[in-house]
Design an enzyme around this catalytic site. Structure first.
Site, mmCIF file in Angstrom:
data_model
loop_
_atom_site.group_PDB
_atom_site.id
_atom_site.type_symbol
_atom_site.label_atom_id
_atom_site.label_comp_id
_atom_site.label_asym_id
_atom_site.label_seq_id
_atom_site.Cartn_x
_atom_site.Cartn_y
_atom_site.Cartn_z
ATOM 1 N N ASN A 289 4.800 3.984 -10.564
ATOM 2 C CA ASN A 289 3.701 4.464 -11.406
ATOM 3 C C ASN A 289 2.488 4.692 -10.518
ATOM 4 O OD1 ASN A 289 2.394 5.176 -13.884
ATOM 5 N ND2 ASN A 289 1.323 3.217 -13.789
ATOM 6 N N GLU B 134 0.486 -5.612 -1.299
ATOM 7 C CA GLU B 134 -0.263 -6.287 -0.237
ATOM 8 C C GLU B 134 -0.582 -5.410 0.964
ATOM 9 O OE1 GLU B 134 1.056 -10.664 0.113
ATOM 10 O OE2 GLU B 134 2.685 -9.706 -0.979
#
Length: 738
Positions: free
Chosen positions: A631, A704
């Protein structure tokens, strides 16, 4: 290096499923729950950093209005060691104080205000000892951990015929050696750590923000010596975590134990200062990097030694070299090492890109310094040392498009217009400069089980005990469920954050989407089989008696060859069933013949005032290769957030302790993080090459990697603007003033 089936595709860009609930106040976080007969707990914390508690006077607190109980090491609550990442210090279990702000007591009262007021009446008498708080001063006593990531604390890769890394460095045509430091940091989530705990019939229900409801339930079951099935943990909404809500800290265990003893629900919410001291941090680091190279820039030897602070009794390391220099660049000779220094500071834990964030600062600044020494463009130096295989394992990468990241980033950022000489570009009173860095983060997957349920109202439920830390997991469940079932997203009903749901593990290591997404695909396949089985076996089904192999599921409909075609809700209505469901599991089953990672290139521009040395980051860019972008909207948000954090690490963040071990800035006034005025325009671009060798979804982690190279890119840009090389984070005005 590309792989089959890696042609870019158009990414989905869906709004957050949970967005409206969050912005309208409809999302209930852990502390928002208030069951009947609720009591409130407040932690008492130590006012010294290294001591033995001689005594505690609780008499005034016990007499205070509304107080139900006061617990201390002299009257502890029964708790056992527990912890998903290893045993966490048991609160009130002994009289030893190892850092300032350590929980040493717990007051329970009728109201929060009464509990807080009573806690202020408790006094402690200590046998105090000098506190060790300086990483630098503690280096002579540094220790090697038993292992780093399951391997040795020192890892050496040498070419044939080379006896040691020192020998390889002596043979280099050019060497560069430098020392870099990073400050201790706190996760500072917007939502403080909290717990609402209640017992009924010997079973515990706890509402608390966690990176895995199942992990929280297991930790509490161990701590309280009850069966795992007797603990239900819920946390569907999490107001930030970043690694800081993996562990089950003192407030949750104390609240659960007190609620059992008192026979009524107990709520506790950490104050902001308690978040800083009674949970966990990212350790401060000192890193020494030595690079050996040929004059054409090709690396011949890399040595990267890292030291980090660790709480007394802990052996946690922030392994900067292991998580950067060991695998990033093509060098025939590499050695990385990690040691820790025991200190009287709060314990350290994983924090967004543990190891990679500080490690990349040291390595990527050193690469820039080497480029300057050799007169080679910093981007060109990285291209020349691009690793087509993992330098540590020798395995080829499953999919790697880092060179495309470099070239796309250079074009989008305008790198070719960069002045060659540092300090040579000015705009009035502002010196301007640009910098860049590589970003790499390992691609991880963890075991996960999810459930898919076809429902009679025409919707499909996708559920599991996974967590949404603000990263967009609610939306991932909707998007992947939609893709797997061929249904529009509004017909997918996601559910998560409940240990009673299918065991989807925990969210961390940027492995959430890869783990859960793969499990959803498996569950969708199993649910379709279960639906077909019901359709052909139930006597009232229009498909009754047909060969199941002749019936197929497609986009919400069952169709038989030469026979009926019906929506699944019609089939369920005909059979009188409210739904049909199945679980599917995913585990790290990718081929061990490859190495797996996400890659990126990050660029930034800074402006430094020539008179005041004020630093302003004026623009940033990230080009990321993370496999399939499930997404795009939430993925972009993840990278943007990580880059803001990297900017924060570079210029703002640092938790500081005085000589007695007291944190000097354990609040959001003194612990600086960026606000809107500090944050520039951020451009995020995804390559979106599916990595189908990693999993069927083709997605690798993106949570991250956004932070990984930013601090180095900022520091490199500051050097390019001013000609001054700053090797200590955060970069402050005094470091630049003459």
């Amino acid at each position: 290096m590309s792989v089959p089936n890696s042609k870019p595709r158009r990414a989905v860009s869906a709004d957050r499923v949970d967005g409206r609930a969050k912005v309208t106040g409809g999302a209930a976080y852990g502390a928002d729950r208030s069951p009947d007969r609720l009591a409130h707990g407040y932690m008492i914390v130590s006012t010294v950093a290294n001591a033995t508690i001689r005594s505690m006077d609780v008499s005034a607190a016990e007499r205070a209005p509304g107080v139900l109980a006061v617990y201390t090491p002299f009257n502890p609550l029964p708790l056992k060691p527990s912890g998903f990442l290893g045993p966490v210090r048991v609160p009130l279990a002994d009289k030893e104080v190892v850092h300032h702000g350590q929980p040493i007591g717990f007051v329970v009262a009728e109201t929060y205000e009464q509990a807080r007021a009573a806690a202020m009446l408790v006094s402690a008498d200590y046998d105090e000892r000098p506190a060790a708080v300086s990483l630098e001063a503690g280096l002579p006593g540094a220790k090697e951990p038993d292992s780093v990531d399951g391997g040795p604390a020192v890892v050496t890769v040498l070419a044939d015929g080379v006896g040691s890394i020192d020998e390889a460095l002596r043979a280099a045509e050019v060497t560069l050696a430098a020392t870099y430091t990073t400050a201790q940091q706190q996760h500072t989530p917007m939502e403080p750590h909290s717990a609402v705990t209640a017992w009924s019939g010997g079973r515990l229900t706890v509402h608390s923000s966690s990176q895995g409801a199942g992990v929280l339930a297991s930790d509490l079951a161990t701590a309280l010596e009850v069966e795992r099935g007797d603990v239900r943990a819920l946390g569907p909404y999490v107001g930030g975590a970043f690694g800081g809500k993996y562990a089950t800290y003192a407030q949750t265990r104390l609240a659960a134990a007190a609620a059992r003893k008192l026979g009524r629900p107990v709520k506790t919410v950490n104050t902001r200062e308690q978040v800083f001291t009674a949970t966990a941090t990212r350790a401060a680091t000192r890193q020494e990097v030595t690079l050996g190279a040929r004059r054409d820039g090709m690396l011949t030897a890399v040595r990267h030694d890292a030291w980090s602070g660790a709480a007394i009794g802990s052996a946690t390391v922030e392994a900067g070299g292991h998580h950067s220099s060991l695998t990033w660049y093509a060098s025939p000779n590499i050695q990385v090492g990690a040691k820790y220094v025991p200190l009287n500071v709060p314990e350290a834990t994983i924090m967004r890109a543990p190891g990679e964030a500080p490690g990349s600062f040291a390595l990527e600044c050193a690469m820039d310094e080497l480029a300057g020494e050799l007169g080679i463009d910093p981007l060109e130096l990285r291209i020349r040392n691009h690793a087509t295989t993992d330098p540590h394992s020798g395995k080829p990468w499953s999919s790697k498009h880092l060179l495309e990241c470099y070239r796309t980033g250079a074009e989008r950022f305008g790198w070719s217009r960069r002045a060659k000489e540092p300090g040579s570009t000015a705009d009035g009173d502002w010196l301007t400069g640009t910098g860049m860095a590589t970003a790499v983060f390992p691609a991880l997957r963890f075991p996960a089980t999810m459930k898919v349920r076809f429902q009679a109202d025409g919707t499909a439920a996708v559920s599991g005990s996974t967590a949404d830390l603000g990263t967009g997991m609610w939306t991932v469940l909707s998007v992947v469920g939609s893709r797997a079932l061929g249904l529009p997203a509004h017909r997918i009903k996601p559910a998560l954050g409940d240990s009673a749901l299918s065991d989807a593990g925990f969210v961390g290591g940027s492995a959430g989407t890869a783990s859960v997404g793969s499990a959803i695909l498996a569950a969708a396949g199993e649910a379709q089989k279960a639906l077909i089985k019901l359709a052909v076996e139930h006597e009232r089904s229009p498909f009754h008696g047909l060969d199941p192999d002749s019936v197929r599921y497609e986009n919400g409909r069952l169709t038989a060859d030469g026979g009926p075609s019906e929506d699944f809700d019609t089939v369920l209505a005909a059979t009188g069933r409210p739904g049909v469901e199945a679980e599917g599991s995913s585990a790290p089953d990718q081929s061990q013949d490859y190495a797996y990672a996400s890659f990126g290139a990050q660029f930034c521009e800074v402006r430094v005032n020539r008179w005041t040395s004020e630093i302003r980051v004026s623009r940033m860019l990230a080009v990321m290769d993370g496999g399939t972008v499930v997404n795009e909207k939430t993925a972009r948000s993840q990278i943007l957030g990580g880059m803001v954090w990297g900017l924060s690490s570079a210029l703002h963040e640092g938790l500081h302790f005085d000589s007695a071990g007291r944190p000097a800035n354990a609040d959001l006034a003194g612990y600086l993080i960026p606000v809107n005025a500090d944050t520039p325009a951020v451009d995020v671009h995804f390559l979106d090459h599916p990595d189908t060798r990693f999993n069927a979804l083709g997605a690798r982690g993106l949570g991250e990697i956004g932070i990984v190279g930013v601090a180095a890119a900022v520091a490199n840009a500051v050097h390019h603007a001013t000609g001054k090389r700053i090797r200590d984070l955060p970069i402050t005005l005094d470091q630049l003033l003459d």
